[in-house]
Design a protein around this motif. Structure first.
Motif, PDB file in Angstrom:
ATOM      1  N   SER A  49      36.603  42.113  31.722  1.00 43.69           N
ATOM      2  CA  SER A  49      36.948  43.140  32.854  1.00 43.69           C
ATOM      3  C   SER A  49      37.311  44.416  32.313  1.00 43.69           C
ATOM      4  O   SER A  49      37.659  45.342  33.210  1.00 43.69           O
ATOM      5  CB  SER A  49      37.847  42.437  33.936  1.00 43.69           C
ATOM      6  N   ALA A  58      39.348  40.548  36.751  1.00 47.20           N
ATOM      7  CA  ALA A  58      38.118  39.609  36.700  1.00 47.20           C
ATOM      8  C   ALA A  58      37.884  38.748  35.513  1.00 47.20           C
ATOM      9  O   ALA A  58      37.172  37.871  35.624  1.00 47.20           O
ATOM     10  CB  ALA A  58      36.922  40.325  37.142  1.00 47.20           C
ATOM     11  N   HIS A  61      38.748  35.142  36.211  1.00 40.15           N
ATOM     12  CA  HIS A  61      37.938  34.349  37.147  1.00 40.15           C
ATOM     13  C   HIS A  61      37.421  32.905  36.718  1.00 40.15           C
ATOM     14  O   HIS A  61      37.490  32.062  37.234  1.00 40.15           O
ATOM     15  CB  HIS A  61      36.831  35.307  37.804  1.00 40.15           C
ATOM     16  N   PHE A  65      38.377  29.879  38.482  1.00 39.47           N
ATOM     17  CA  PHE A  65      37.138  28.929  39.110  1.00 39.47           C
ATOM     18  C   PHE A  65      37.155  27.560  38.776  1.00 39.47           C
ATOM     19  O   PHE A  65      36.915  26.471  39.477  1.00 39.47           O
ATOM     20  CB  PHE A  65      36.039  29.646  38.714  1.00 39.47           C
ATOM     21  N   VAL A 293      35.605  39.083  40.907  1.00 38.67           N
ATOM     22  CA  VAL A 293      36.633  38.564  41.513  1.00 38.67           C
ATOM     23  C   VAL A 293      37.720  38.503  40.750  1.00 38.67           C
ATOM     24  O   VAL A 293      37.733  38.271  39.578  1.00 38.67           O
ATOM     25  CB  VAL A 293      36.380  36.946  41.773  1.00 38.67           C
ATOM     26  N   ASP A 294      38.890  38.998  41.196  1.00 35.78           N
ATOM     27  CA  ASP A 294      40.212  39.221  40.480  1.00 35.78           C
ATOM     28  C   ASP A 294      41.089  38.393  41.201  1.00 35.78           C
ATOM     29  O   ASP A 294      41.953  38.629  41.967  1.00 35.78           O
ATOM     30  CB  ASP A 294      40.676  40.491  40.484  1.00 35.78           C
ATOM     31  N   PRO A 295      41.457  37.137  40.275  1.00 34.87           N
ATOM     32  CA  PRO A 295      42.249  36.063  40.694  1.00 34.87           C
ATOM     33  C   PRO A 295      43.928  36.849  40.903  1.00 34.87           C
ATOM     34  O   PRO A 295      44.807  36.369  41.699  1.00 34.87           O
ATOM     35  CB  PRO A 295      42.533  35.276  39.794  1.00 34.87           C
ATOM     36  N   ASP A 298      44.499  37.961  44.400  1.00 32.29           N
ATOM     37  CA  ASP A 298      44.086  37.102  45.639  1.00 32.29           C
ATOM     38  C   ASP A 298      45.293  36.394  46.011  1.00 32.29           C
ATOM     39  O   ASP A 298      46.467  36.658  45.821  1.00 32.29           O
ATOM     40  CB  ASP A 298      42.973  35.803  44.834  1.00 32.29           C
ATOM     41  N   ASP A 301      43.814  31.898  46.278  1.00 27.12           N
ATOM     42  CA  ASP A 301      42.400  31.792  45.750  1.00 27.12           C
ATOM     43  C   ASP A 301      41.460  31.718  46.614  1.00 27.12           C
ATOM     44  O   ASP A 301      40.398  31.008  46.573  1.00 27.12           O
ATOM     45  CB  ASP A 301      42.241  30.140  45.083  1.00 27.12           C
ATOM     46  N   THR A 304      38.143  33.339  45.107  1.00 26.95           N
ATOM     47  CA  THR A 304      37.638  32.433  44.105  1.00 26.95           C
ATOM     48  C   THR A 304      36.932  31.376  44.893  1.00 26.95           C
ATOM     49  O   THR A 304      35.884  30.889  44.534  1.00 26.95           O
ATOM     50  CB  THR A 304      38.729  31.958  43.101  1.00 26.95           C
ATOM     51  N   SER A 307      33.631  32.331  45.978  1.00 25.11           N
ATOM     52  CA  SER A 307      32.534  32.648  44.865  1.00 25.11           C
ATOM     53  C   SER A 307      32.256  31.036  44.830  1.00 25.11           C
ATOM     54  O   SER A 307      30.988  30.723  44.341  1.00 25.11           O
ATOM     55  CB  SER A 307      33.213  33.291  43.690  1.00 25.11           C
TER      56      SER A 307
END
Length: 329
Positions: A49, A58, A61, A65, A293-295, A298, A301, A304, A307
């Motif tokens: 990222s 990101a 992620h 995930f 996607v930036d946890p 978030d 989640d 995530t 996604s």
């Protein structure tokens, strides 16, 4: 097992056979790659990222995930499809340099080149990372396959920024692919473009290159099914194979708080899930990715998990493509 260069073991230790024997969770179903070449889809993490224009976490992620694998089952209730017959292996994460972005892109490109050589029938599913990863990943695939590749991009942004103004970033993958000859502009379709997130100059550039553009407003007015059918029909006329990239910021900010570039007026998750399943079922789609996607930003989640569903709907389509659904097994 001979490890694929530039890849390291996944950030999750898989444990199987625990819990209710009548429930198969993703963590029971997905297994770490053991070197065998007979499977259907591969998960690959790209934890990068630093190449994001805006601040982004990101790179986290892929780890988050995988941590959610135990929260989902393999059964698609809507379609009455269990993904169990589909064989999915986790190849791990692509090694990233701490500070050198071009080196990171080099590693992604050559990892995908090696995957394409060693696993030519496997569908790679790339877990980003920011959107800069699409350029090297697709470049590596194209070098091996040598076919005319089309791109379907779901994104609020054009991603055609001038690389001279800041190098290769999450705002440049489409331009980079066209300028290096990996893609032709007329073989690119972008769906979900949002107002006040792009510039007139870059729209003009994309249109001059022949890129097909659909706005989020057009999706709302005409329906995602109609838009996607048009995109597929257009690409069918020109390309041999297709790469699908899902930038999660194409969705409305109310659904995805964990993206760096949130904005109102985006697509709905159901739009994206529909497209993922249709493209998974299309025999010309050879790879896909989920990016931005930036946890860190978030809540519970939420982003995530969306996604994750993009992947699972894509794999549902792939199971149908391979005739592994109840109607065919």
């Amino acid at each position: 097992m001979k490890q694929i260069p530039y890849l390291q073991r996944p950030s999750l230790v898989y444990t199987h056979g625990q819990g209710d024997p009548n429930v198969t969770r993703l963590s029971d179903w997905i297994t770490e790659w053991d070197g065998a070449e007979s499977f259907h889809a591969a998960l690959i993490g790209a934890p990068l990222s630093k190449s994001s224009i805006s601040f982004s976490g990101a790179h986290m992620h892929p780890t988050v995930f995988r941590q959610l694998f135990s929260a989902f089952t393999t059964y698609n209730f809507e379609d009455d499809v269990d993904l169990l017959p589909l064989h999915v292996r986790d190849l791990g994460d692509i090694v990233m340099h701490t500070t050198d972005i071009p080196q990171c892109h080099h590693n992604i490109e050559h990892a995908f080149e090696e995957v394409a050589k060693r696993l030519p029938t496997v569908v790679p599913c790339l877990i980003g990372g920011d959107h800069s990863i699409t350029y090297p990943a697709l470049t590596g695939l194209q070098r091996v396959r040598g076919e005319r590749i089309g791109l379907i991009q779901f994104d609020a942004h054009l991603d055609v920024r001038d690389t001279a103004s800041g190098g290769r970033s999450n705002g440049t993958p489409v331009r980079s692919l066209m300028e290096t000859g990996v893609l032709r502009g007329e073989d690119v379709v972008t769906i979900g473009l949002r107002s006040f997130a792009n510039s007139k100059q870059y729209r003009t550039y994309a249109e001059q290159q022949g890129v097909t553009l659909y706005t989020a407003k057009q999706v709302r007015e005409r329906g995602i099914q109609t838009i996607l059918e048009e995109a597929i029909d257009k690409l069918k006329q020109n390309v041999d194979v297709v790469y699908a990239t899902f930038d999660i910021d194409v969705l409305d900010q109310s659904d995805v708080p964990g993206v760096p570039a949130i904005g109102p007026g985006g697509l709905s998750p159901l739009d994206l899930f529909y497209c993922a399943e249709v493209l998974g079922a299309w025999d010309r789609v050879i790879a896909m990715d989920m990016v931005c996607v930036d946890p860190n930003r978030d809540t519970r989640d939420r982003t995530t998990r969306i996604s994750m569903h993009v992947l699972l709907y894509f794999l549902t389509g792939l199971a149908k493509r391979l005739r592994l659904t109840p109607d065919h097994v």
